[in-house]
Scaffold this motif. Structure first.
Motif, PDB file in Angstrom:
ATOM      1  N   PRO B 249      -5.415 -14.520  53.826  1.00  0.00           N
ATOM      2  CA  PRO B 249      -4.098 -13.839  53.927  1.00  0.00           C
ATOM      3  C   PRO B 249      -4.162 -12.735  54.726  1.00  0.00           C
ATOM      4  N   THR B 250      -5.314 -12.136  55.106  1.00  0.00           N
ATOM      5  CA  THR B 250      -5.344 -11.009  55.834  1.00  0.00           C
ATOM      6  C   THR B 250      -5.665 -11.102  57.300  1.00  0.00           C
ATOM      7  N   ARG B 251      -5.705 -12.487  57.912  1.00  0.00           N
ATOM      8  CA  ARG B 251      -5.990 -12.849  58.918  1.00  0.00           C
ATOM      9  C   ARG B 251      -4.705 -12.436  60.059  1.00  0.00           C
ATOM     10  N   THR B 252      -4.864 -11.780  60.982  1.00  0.00           N
ATOM     11  CA  THR B 252      -3.850 -11.112  61.786  1.00  0.00           C
ATOM     12  C   THR B 252      -3.526 -12.051  63.021  1.00  0.00           C
ATOM     13  N   HIS B 253      -4.291 -12.673  63.265  1.00  0.00           N
ATOM     14  CA  HIS B 253      -4.007 -13.824  64.597  1.00  0.00           C
ATOM     15  C   HIS B 253      -5.040 -14.959  64.638  1.00  0.00           C
ATOM     16  N   MET B 254      -4.957 -15.970  65.174  1.00  0.00           N
ATOM     17  CA  MET B 254      -5.707 -17.242  65.046  1.00  0.00           C
ATOM     18  C   MET B 254      -7.112 -16.875  65.444  1.00  0.00           C
ATOM     19  N   ARG B 255      -8.281 -17.430  64.907  1.00  0.00           N
ATOM     20  CA  ARG B 255      -9.684 -17.029  65.319  1.00  0.00           C
ATOM     21  C   ARG B 255      -9.786 -17.010  66.771  1.00  0.00           C
ATOM     22  N   GLY B 256     -10.277 -16.203  67.460  1.00  0.00           N
ATOM     23  CA  GLY B 256     -10.423 -16.306  68.980  1.00  0.00           C
ATOM     24  C   GLY B 256      -9.295 -16.337  69.891  1.00  0.00           C
ATOM     25  N   LEU B 257      -7.997 -16.417  69.203  1.00  0.00           N
ATOM     26  CA  LEU B 257      -6.936 -16.611  70.063  1.00  0.00           C
ATOM     27  C   LEU B 257      -6.048 -15.477  69.784  1.00  0.00           C
ATOM     28  N   PRO B 258      -6.133 -14.111  70.302  1.00  0.00           N
ATOM     29  CA  PRO B 258      -5.245 -13.162  69.893  1.00  0.00           C
ATOM     30  C   PRO B 258      -3.746 -13.252  70.376  1.00  0.00           C
ATOM     31  N   GLU B 259      -3.451 -14.096  71.031  1.00  0.00           N
ATOM     32  CA  GLU B 259      -1.925 -14.304  71.406  1.00  0.00           C
ATOM     33  C   GLU B 259      -1.046 -15.525  70.314  1.00  0.00           C
ATOM     34  N   TYR B 260      -2.168 -16.046  69.453  1.00  0.00           N
ATOM     35  CA  TYR B 260      -1.502 -17.188  68.660  1.00  0.00           C
ATOM     36  C   TYR B 260      -1.532 -16.235  67.165  1.00  0.00           C
ATOM     37  N   SER B 261      -0.230 -16.378  66.545  1.00  0.00           N
ATOM     38  CA  SER B 261      -0.401 -15.999  65.061  1.00  0.00           C
ATOM     39  C   SER B 261      -0.357 -17.159  64.224  1.00  0.00           C
ATOM     40  N   LEU B 262      -0.807 -17.166  62.947  1.00  0.00           N
ATOM     41  CA  LEU B 262      -0.992 -17.969  61.846  1.00  0.00           C
ATOM     42  C   LEU B 262       0.354 -18.655  61.485  1.00  0.00           C
ATOM     43  N   PRO B 263       0.144 -19.952  61.229  1.00  0.00           N
ATOM     44  CA  PRO B 263       1.257 -20.609  60.528  1.00  0.00           C
ATOM     45  C   PRO B 263       1.559 -20.130  59.271  1.00  0.00           C
ATOM     46  N   THR B 264       2.749 -20.323  58.716  1.00  0.00           N
ATOM     47  CA  THR B 264       2.699 -20.290  57.127  1.00  0.00           C
ATOM     48  C   THR B 264       2.216 -21.592  56.322  1.00  0.00           C
ATOM     49  N   LEU B 265       1.875 -21.214  55.028  1.00  0.00           N
ATOM     50  CA  LEU B 265       1.396 -22.224  54.472  1.00  0.00           C
ATOM     51  C   LEU B 265       2.342 -23.484  54.411  1.00  0.00           C
ATOM     52  N   GLU B 266       3.746 -23.220  54.412  1.00  0.00           N
ATOM     53  CA  GLU B 266       4.877 -24.057  54.333  1.00  0.00           C
ATOM     54  C   GLU B 266       4.782 -24.777  55.751  1.00  0.00           C
ATOM     55  N   GLN B 267       4.458 -24.296  56.762  1.00  0.00           N
ATOM     56  CA  GLN B 267       4.496 -24.791  58.138  1.00  0.00           C
ATOM     57  C   GLN B 267       3.274 -25.745  58.103  1.00  0.00           C
ATOM     58  N   LEU B 268       1.973 -25.475  57.468  1.00  0.00           N
ATOM     59  CA  LEU B 268       1.060 -26.378  57.456  1.00  0.00           C
ATOM     60  C   LEU B 268       1.161 -27.436  56.736  1.00  0.00           C
ATOM     61  N   ARG B 269       1.853 -27.398  55.430  1.00  0.00           N
ATOM     62  CA  ARG B 269       2.196 -28.578  54.691  1.00  0.00           C
ATOM     63  C   ARG B 269       3.094 -29.423  55.270  1.00  0.00           C
ATOM     64  N   ASP B 270       4.136 -28.838  56.171  1.00  0.00           N
ATOM     65  CA  ASP B 270       4.970 -29.707  56.721  1.00  0.00           C
ATOM     66  C   ASP B 270       4.683 -30.630  57.949  1.00  0.00           C
ATOM     67  N   THR B 271       3.490 -29.872  58.477  1.00  0.00           N
ATOM     68  CA  THR B 271       3.040 -30.268  59.806  1.00  0.00           C
ATOM     69  C   THR B 271       1.792 -31.619  59.095  1.00  0.00           C
ATOM     70  N   ALA B 272       0.973 -31.062  58.305  1.00  0.00           N
ATOM     71  CA  ALA B 272      -0.344 -31.896  58.020  1.00  0.00           C
ATOM     72  C   ALA B 272       0.213 -33.249  57.174  1.00  0.00           C
TER      73      ALA B 272
END
Lengths: 333, 333
Positions: B249-272
């Motif tokens: 929960p403390t991650r501010t951007h995707m690992r190694g990709l400063p321009e990408y923000s994390l999805p929400t858990l809901e987005q992950l669920r609805d995609t995966a």
């Protein structure tokens, strides 16, 4: 990069189907082929001028392209004689065969002696980077399919050809061996190591003029469990601005997977578009490409009209009826 | 398959962090480690018995595992002396280093002389098949993440440990080099050629007893554009019955990709979940694993309670608070 133009080697092809690669070159890059070389017993004919190696050379050919599948996965002695004679005349060789030219000691030796290059286009020769996801200038269109082998390459080729006819800036970007042999360059994506797949697609589709379109050859399908990872890497590495949905309406199950049915075009859209927007939030579905080869003219037109009405998107069979509608959609974006 | 038990080689590790692989073995398979071997200047300490090679051998160790990252990607001369002495005593060597044991001529020669095996776990040694998508017996759980490195391996390890504690049938299935070294087997998925990724996961998680659970180590993220293709292959090749959503929960951007923000858990669920249902229509999301290492005890509990309320799913930090809730959810399926 494979040097053009080519002389197309059809060997002793048992039928026309076996010459799929050569047919692709003739159809999409006729300017790349000076003629065809057929051995005794060859049952394929591209309608090109029959040439000996010497005649091909005189006509300017730089590379002898193996445009045909070989029997039993073995490069026969009869082929070998022609291929070695070609190297002795200074031809490079290019092949998409599973068994590699580089594994044939006599071909390697002849190539070294005569300073020629052996191109095995199934094998990556570049150390691709890990994808960095950075936004690149220029526009990109990716064909995604409800299944494998539904016409994604022909769709991208058709759109590229139509754009160039209109004087638009456009490049077809090959990701499979047929496409690489047709255009002389590309990435053999299915042979790239997992960690570098998306990076190889970034490498393939670099920054470009803002009004330039890359037409990226699709691979696999998000719904084909054997190859969906490759498709995913194309969607994220390709960073497409536009998706074209490809479908073959007579397919009864996923290719090679009898227990799996095809998704609908709506399912494909609703799955592929959100994934594409991870890499490019502006991505849109531009249109639908229907492979109508197994339908009558009337049936094809009815099918296309139905898809257009249901999806609210331009649809066509770009190989049969031209890619104009799809290019119109991209031009309007 | 790497022979156990191990003696853990910590070399001249500059700090505890460099010994990540050895720490994983100590934490998850303590029965696999007879002790640790530290060279002069080693700043890592696993709290295991310090042993010489001879003492390790006497304690039954079969393999010397390089449980530490090397400096500058070079196997130093100081390391070499220890590794060759180990081979002379009949140890196998196992390593997840980028530079391979097999590329070191002196190690190869010593291994041959003494009949020992060099295991480079980053490199696939099996010719994996193309995935066939056929339904396999047994149950499978796959950890999928909002990002890379959010705790997918620890989640799967924790669930496997909890199941075995309860006497349930369970296997952790490693897909990365750390997991492979910990358990002695697995598939180095990020090094598998694209076409065979999903097939390698099918190979890793074969048919099993109907009440047996495979806990498949996740890789990458569907939302991480560099590695999403690998994740996709796990979802389709793994044919999971259950997904566990993993988040930091403390991650501010995707690992190694400063321009990408994390999805929400809901987005992950609805995609995966819809993608997983292509391969297994019965797949369900079983719960959420929150990596709370950067939160206080109070903060961690509040974060978990919030996720449970929002998602309507059992949530926990399985490493900090135990995997009981997640295993309860699987047991109830």
């Amino acid at each position: 990069m494979i040097e053009t133009p080519y002389l197309l080697f059809l060997g002793d092809a048992p039928d026309q189907l076996a010459a799929k690669v050569a047919i692709g070159i003739r159809d999409w890059r006729p300017e790349n082929a000076v003629g065809q070389l057929r051995m005794e017993g060859c049952k394929a004919d591209l309608g090109l001028t029959d040439m000996t190696l010497a005649e091909g050379k005189a006509a300017g050919a730089k590379t002898l392209v193996i445009g045909v599948a070989n029997r039993g996965g073995v490069i026969s002695q009869a082929w070998k004689e022609v291929l070695i004679a070609a190297l002795e005349m200074g031809y490079d060789l290019a092949s998409g065969l599973h068994n590699l030219l580089r594994d044939e000691g006599d071909l390697v030796a002849a190539a070294q002696t005569h300073g020629c290059t052996l191109h095995d286009v199934r094998v990556p020769t570049v150390g691709y980077p890990i994808a960095n996801g950075r936004k690149r200038s220029g526009k990109r269109c990716l064909a995604v399919g409800t299944d494998c082998s539904v016409g994604k390459m022909y769709t991208a080729m058709s759109m590229d050809a139509e754009m160039r006819k209109r004087g638009m800036k456009s490049t077809f970007r090959a990701t499979g061996q047929t496409g690489i042999l047709i255009t002389g360059q590309g990435v053999p994506l299915d042979a790239v190591v997992a960690d570098f797949m998306a990076g190889s697609v970034e490498y393939l589709t670099p920054e470009n003029d803002p009004d330039h379109w890359d037409h990226i050859e699709g691979q696999g399908s998000l719904f084909h469990v054997s190859y969906s990872g490759v498709t995913m890497a194309l969607i994220h590495g390709g960073q497409p601005d536009a998706l074209v949905l490809c479908h073959e309406p007579t397919r009864t199950h996923m290719r090679g997977l009898p227990e799996y049915s095809l998704p609908t075009l709506e399912q494909l859209r609703d799955t592929a578009l959100p994934l594409a927007r991870v890499a490019n939030p502006a991505c849109q579905v531009a249109g639908v490409s229907i492979n109508t080869q197994h339908l009558s003219e009337e049936g094809a037109k009815a099918c296309i009209a139905k898809v257009e009405a249901e999806m609210g998107l331009p649809a066509t069979d770009p190989y049969r009826f031209g890619a104009g509608k799809l290019v119109d959609a991209l031009a309007a974006m």
